[in-house]
Each structure stands twice: as structure tokens, then as C-alpha cells.
Enzyme design. Structure first.
Site, PDB file in Angstrom:
ATOM      1  N   ASP A  84       0.891  -1.167   0.000  1.00 25.61           N
ATOM      2  CA  ASP A  84       0.000   0.000   0.000  1.00 25.61           C
ATOM      3  C   ASP A  84       0.926   1.212   0.000  1.00 25.61           C
ATOM      4  O   ASP A  84       1.572   1.506   1.015  1.00 25.61           O
ATOM      5  CB  ASP A  84      -0.887  -0.023   1.255  1.00 25.61           C
ATOM      6  CG  ASP A  84      -1.835   1.173   1.306  1.00 25.61           C
ATOM      7  OD1 ASP A  84      -1.667   2.113   0.490  1.00 25.61           O
ATOM      8  OD2 ASP A  84      -2.739   1.169   2.158  1.00 25.61           O
TER       9      ASP A  84
ATOM     10  N   SER B 138       0.041  12.589 -15.492  1.00 20.94           N
ATOM     11  CA  SER B 138      -1.160  12.657 -16.344  1.00 20.94           C
ATOM     12  C   SER B 138      -1.058  13.879 -17.237  1.00 20.94           C
ATOM     13  O   SER B 138      -0.277  14.804 -16.947  1.00 20.94           O
ATOM     14  CB  SER B 138      -2.401  12.782 -15.447  1.00 20.94           C
ATOM     15  OG  SER B 138      -3.535  13.141 -16.216  1.00 20.94           O
TER      16      SER B 138
ATOM     17  N   TYR C 192      -7.274  15.939  -7.894  1.00 18.57           N
ATOM     18  CA  TYR C 192      -6.510  14.895  -8.599  1.00 18.57           C
ATOM     19  C   TYR C 192      -5.433  15.553  -9.472  1.00 18.57           C
ATOM     20  O   TYR C 192      -4.267  15.144  -9.451  1.00 18.57           O
ATOM     21  CB  TYR C 192      -7.460  14.051  -9.451  1.00 18.57           C
ATOM     22  CG  TYR C 192      -6.751  13.126 -10.427  1.00 18.57           C
ATOM     23  CD1 TYR C 192      -6.014  12.041  -9.973  1.00 18.57           C
ATOM     24  CD2 TYR C 192      -6.808  13.361 -11.807  1.00 18.57           C
ATOM     25  CE1 TYR C 192      -5.357  11.206 -10.861  1.00 18.57           C
ATOM     26  CE2 TYR C 192      -6.163  12.533 -12.705  1.00 18.57           C
ATOM     27  CZ  TYR C 192      -5.435  11.452 -12.225  1.00 18.57           C
ATOM     28  OH  TYR C 192      -4.769  10.629 -13.109  1.00 18.57           O
TER      29      TYR C 192
ATOM     30  N   ALA D 119      -4.011  18.324  -9.088  1.00 22.69           N
ATOM     31  CA  ALA D 119      -2.952  18.888  -8.239  1.00 22.69           C
ATOM     32  C   ALA D 119      -1.932  17.811  -7.864  1.00 22.69           C
ATOM     33  O   ALA D 119      -0.724  18.072  -7.817  1.00 22.69           O
ATOM     34  CB  ALA D 119      -3.551  19.505  -6.981  1.00 22.69           C
TER      35      ALA D 119
ATOM     36  N   LYS E  15      -1.166  15.265  -9.679  1.00 26.18           N
ATOM     37  CA  LYS E  15      -0.425  14.919 -10.893  1.00 26.18           C
ATOM     38  C   LYS E  15       0.573  16.036 -11.239  1.00 26.18           C
ATOM     39  O   LYS E  15       1.656  15.769 -11.744  1.00 26.18           O
ATOM     40  CB  LYS E  15      -1.402  14.665 -12.047  1.00 26.18           C
ATOM     41  CG  LYS E  15      -2.320  13.466 -11.795  1.00 26.18           C
ATOM     42  CD  LYS E  15      -1.572  12.179 -11.941  1.00 26.18           C
ATOM     43  CE  LYS E  15      -1.721  11.188 -10.855  1.00 26.18           C
ATOM     44  NZ  LYS E  15      -0.974   9.944 -11.047  1.00 26.18           N
TER      45      LYS E  15
HETATM   46  N1  LIG Z   1      -6.854   5.923 -16.792  1.00 31.46           N
HETATM   47  C1  LIG Z   1      -6.649   7.190 -17.074  1.00 31.46           C
HETATM   48  O1  LIG Z   1      -7.476   7.835 -17.750  1.00 31.46           O
HETATM   49  C2  LIG Z   1      -5.363   7.870 -16.615  1.00 31.46           C
HETATM   50  C3  LIG Z   1      -4.966   9.046 -17.270  1.00 31.46           C
HETATM   51  C4  LIG Z   1      -3.812   9.693 -16.854  1.00 31.46           C
HETATM   52  C5  LIG Z   1      -3.064   9.168 -15.821  1.00 31.46           C
HETATM   53  N2  LIG Z   1      -3.448   8.032 -15.184  1.00 31.46           N
HETATM   54  C6  LIG Z   1      -2.627   7.536 -14.062  1.00 31.46           C
HETATM   55  O2  LIG Z   1      -2.205   6.221 -14.351  1.00 31.46           O
HETATM   56  C7  LIG Z   1      -1.935   5.531 -13.131  1.00 31.46           C
HETATM   57  C8  LIG Z   1      -2.557   4.151 -13.205  1.00 31.46           C
HETATM   58  O3  LIG Z   1      -3.967   4.287 -13.288  1.00 31.46           O
HETATM   59  P1  LIG Z   1      -4.890   3.338 -14.176  1.00 31.46           P
HETATM   60  O4  LIG Z   1      -5.572   4.181 -15.159  1.00 31.46           O
HETATM   61  O5  LIG Z   1      -4.123   2.157 -14.628  1.00 31.46           O
HETATM   62  O6  LIG Z   1      -5.992   2.957 -13.072  1.00 31.46           O
HETATM   63  P2  LIG Z   1      -6.435   1.531 -12.471  1.00 31.46           P
HETATM   64  O7  LIG Z   1      -6.786   0.587 -13.559  1.00 31.46           O
HETATM   65  O8  LIG Z   1      -7.494   1.887 -11.478  1.00 31.46           O
HETATM   66  O9  LIG Z   1      -5.133   1.014 -11.724  1.00 31.46           O
HETATM   67  C9  LIG Z   1      -4.653   1.676 -10.579  1.00 31.46           C
HETATM   68  C10 LIG Z   1      -3.562   0.844  -9.938  1.00 31.46           C
HETATM   69  O10 LIG Z   1      -3.054   1.561  -8.812  1.00 31.46           O
HETATM   70  C11 LIG Z   1      -3.063   0.696  -7.689  1.00 31.46           C
HETATM   71  N3  LIG Z   1      -3.210   1.455  -6.450  1.00 31.46           N
HETATM   72  C12 LIG Z   1      -4.154   2.378  -6.148  1.00 31.46           C
HETATM   73  N4  LIG Z   1      -3.959   2.814  -4.880  1.00 31.46           N
HETATM   74  C13 LIG Z   1      -2.885   2.125  -4.402  1.00 31.46           C
HETATM   75  C14 LIG Z   1      -2.202   2.114  -3.158  1.00 31.46           C
HETATM   76  N5  LIG Z   1      -2.577   2.883  -2.141  1.00 31.46           N
HETATM   77  N6  LIG Z   1      -1.126   1.294  -3.020  1.00 31.46           N
HETATM   78  C15 LIG Z   1      -0.738   0.499  -4.028  1.00 31.46           C
HETATM   79  N7  LIG Z   1      -1.345   0.462  -5.225  1.00 31.46           N
HETATM   80  C16 LIG Z   1      -2.408   1.261  -5.395  1.00 31.46           C
HETATM   81  C17 LIG Z   1      -4.220  -0.275  -7.933  1.00 31.46           C
HETATM   82  O11 LIG Z   1      -3.971  -1.500  -7.250  1.00 31.46           O
HETATM   83  P3  LIG Z   1      -4.694  -2.019  -5.925  1.00 31.46           P
HETATM   84  O12 LIG Z   1      -6.073  -1.465  -5.901  1.00 31.46           O
HETATM   85  O13 LIG Z   1      -4.629  -3.518  -6.074  1.00 31.46           O
HETATM   86  O14 LIG Z   1      -3.829  -1.526  -4.799  1.00 31.46           O
HETATM   87  C18 LIG Z   1      -4.087  -0.489  -9.441  1.00 31.46           C
HETATM   88  O15 LIG Z   1      -3.146  -1.490  -9.707  1.00 31.46           O
HETATM   89  C19 LIG Z   1      -2.509   6.417 -12.013  1.00 31.46           C
HETATM   90  O16 LIG Z   1      -1.461   7.069 -11.346  1.00 31.46           O
HETATM   91  C20 LIG Z   1      -3.385   7.421 -12.757  1.00 31.46           C
HETATM   92  O17 LIG Z   1      -3.448   8.657 -12.075  1.00 31.46           O
HETATM   93  C21 LIG Z   1      -4.588   7.364 -15.575  1.00 31.46           C
END
Ligand SMILES: NC(=O)c1ccc[n+]([C@@H]2O[C@H](COP(=O)([O-])OP(=O)(O)OC[C@H]3O[C@@H](n4cnc5c(N)ncnc54)[C@H](OP(=O)(O)O)[C@@H]3O)[C@@H](O)[C@H]2O)c1
Length: 264
Positions: free
Chosen positions: A54, A138, A151, A153, A155
């Protein structure tokens, strides 16, 4: 190549693990959902290391880095990817919500980096670098969007840290890369909805989204040949760069779409 990935249980982190494993990398897979990590490792042949983490807990971040080095002997790239968002006007975001998201997205990123950098700086160089830190920020780091202000902020904080570290860590031959995806098809929307009282981010008309695989492939390229920033949708880089030069115009465009972004 040894790569530590936080948030490997879903979305971008999982897609990155699949891409890197296919290229022969050794991986430390981190997230809270251990069952997901074990299933992913099994799918990849079982040779990787799963560490239940975590990132909101500093001791977990330190243990992740220590165990990865103990197991593999080095860390070539640390990918700080774990994170989430929520949909809420800035002035209506409770102190608890703000504290919690910064704890994961910003302090979690920093705690992993703080643990990894001293170890990386003692490693022998490979391909000109002793190590690399990659932060999954992001596109909204460059220009915040309404209702995702807190959010955004977090990023922007990641982007600022990356910009500073890139120069600070250059003498230690540690590369720093920030990644700036636009909307990506992952579990992000579902998680945001559950943290926003069921309000789901809506697609803005005309908005393009990308697959987690597309983002992961661009990240792999920047792991193989480190570069300062990765913008998986190239046009967003220029559009958002322009938005920082013309804030009034950007405000006007976003105001017209406010209702759409506000969620359903
Ligand atoms: N999807 C978009 O549109 C988008 C766009 C720009 C940037 N991003 C960034 O990309 C990154 C990945 O997001 P995603 O889109 O792949 O979302 P996702 O499918 O929801 O995956 C998020 C991942 O982060 C992990 N996570 C969340 N809180 C955690 C914690 N406290 N400790 C450890 N792991 C944690 C989750 O695992 P567990 O729940 O198993 O811990 C999961 O593996 C994020 O930083 C997000 O801000 C996403």
C-alpha cells in the site's frame, strides 16, 4: 533489466508488466490486491516477484524497494504508477479526501523514490544510466480540469518533482521520466466513481481515449531509451502547452464543457 512497478494489479501498470515481461525483464509487481498480482505472475510464467504494497504506507514503500534489491540485486527502473482520482469541486473536497489522495499519489510516489535513489546511485551503470525513476503523472498535470482539481494537483506535484529531480539526479546518472496519458481505458473510472459517491466521469464529446497497451508500449520505449517526458497521445502535449500560454481561452473552452466533465 529489473523493473519495479507500483499499481501492477490493473490498468496501465498491468499492461506495462505484460509488455516488459515479454521482453525478458525481471519484475517486482506491487499493489494492495495480492490475488491479482499472483494471478498476473502466474500468467507471466511465475518468475516475477509479487510484493503486497500500500503505497500510502511509508513502511510498505521502503519494504518494496528493499525486497526488490534483496531479490534481484539491483533496480534498473522504478515505475511509480499507483494512483487514483475522484470527481469533486475543489472547494467541496473534504480535508480527509485531499489528505488521502495526496498520501497515495504524491507521498507514496516520493516514499518509493526516497528509498530507491540511494541504492540506484551505488549501482554500476548500464547503458549510461545507473537507474531510472518513472512517474506516471497525467496530461492534467499541465492544465487542471474542473471537478478533477485535487486529482490534477497531485499529478502536477508529480510533474514538478520529476522536473526538479531530472536535473538534481543527472550527476548520479539516474534518469527521470514523467508520463502524461490522456483518458485511458482502465479501472480508473470505476475507482473514481466509487470515491465520488457514485458519480462517474463522463466522456467529453470529441475526447479521444487510448488503451492501456498503447500507453505501456510508449513507456517501454522510454525505459529502453530514457527520455524526459512521455506523452502517449502526442497532440495533447501541444494542446496543453498552448493552454498554459492562453489560460483565458482554456478557461472558456473548459467552461463550455463543464457540465459534461461534472459526471453523471
Ligand atoms: N486511466 C486514465 O485515464 C489515466 C490518465 C492519466 C493518468 N493516469 C494515471 O495512471 C496511473 C494508473 O492508473 P490506471 O488508469 O491504470 O488505473 P487503475 O486501472 O485503477 O489502476 C490503478 C492501480 O493503482 C493501484 N493502487 C491504487 N492505490 C494504491 C495504493 N494505495 N497502493 C498500491 N497500489 C495502489 C491499484 O492496485 P490495488 O487497488 O490492487 O492496490 C491499481 O493497480 C494512475 O497514477 C493514474 O493517475 C490514468
Amino acid at each position: 533489466m529489473v523493473v519495479v512497478i507500483t499499481g501492477a494489479s490493473a490498468g496501465i501498470g498491468r499492461a506495462l508488466a505484460l509488455e516488459l515481461s515479454a521482453r525478458g525483464a525481471k519484475l517486482a509487481l506491487a499493489a494492495r490486491r495480492a490475488d491479482r498480482l499472483e494471478a498476473l505472475n502466474a500468467e507471466l510464467g511465475g518468475s516475477h516477484l509479487c510484493i503486497t504494497t500500500d503505497v500510502a504506507r511509508r513502511e510498505d514503500c521502503e519494504r518494496l524497494i528493499a525486497r526488490s534489491v534483496e531479490h534481484f540485486g539491483r533496480i534498473d527502473t522504478l515505475v511509480c504508477n499507483a494512483g487514483y482520482g475522484f470527481l469533486r469541486p475543489v472547494a467541496e473536497s473534504s480535508p480527509e479526501m485531499v489528505q488521502e489522495i495526496f498520501q497515495t499519489n504524491v507521498f507514496g510516489t516520493l516514499d518509493c523514490i526516497r528509498a530507491a535513489v540511494p541504492l540506484m546511485s551505488r549501482q554500476s551503470p548500464a547503458g549510461g544510466w545507473r537507474g531510472q525513476v518513472m512517474l506516471v503523472s497525467s496530461a492534467v498535470a499541465r492544465r487542471a480540469i474542473p471537478y478533477f482539481g485535487i486529482y490534477s494537483a497531485t499529478k502536477a506535484a508529480q510533474l514538478s518533482m520529476a522536473e526538479a529531480m531530472r536535473v538534481e539526479l543527472a550527476p548520479q546518472q539516474i534518469a527521470v521520466t514523467s508520463v502524461h496519458p490522456i483518458g485511458t481505458e482502465t479501472e480508473f473510472g470505476t475507482t473514481s466513481a466509487s470515491r465520488s459517491g457514485g458519480k462517474r466521469p463522463r466522456r467529453i464529446s470529441g475526447e479521444v481515449s487510448q488503451s492501456a497497451e498503447t500507453v505501456a508500449r510508449k513507456m517501454v520505449r522510454a525505459i529502453e531509451h530514457p527520455r524526459p517526458e512521455v506523452w502517449p497521445a502526442a497532440a495533447s502535449r501541444w494542446a496543453l502547452g498552448f493552454a498554459t500560454l492562453a489560460p483565458r481561452l482554456a478557461d472558456r473552452i473548459l467552461s463550455k464543457r463543464r457540465g459534461q466533465i461534472g459526471g453523471e
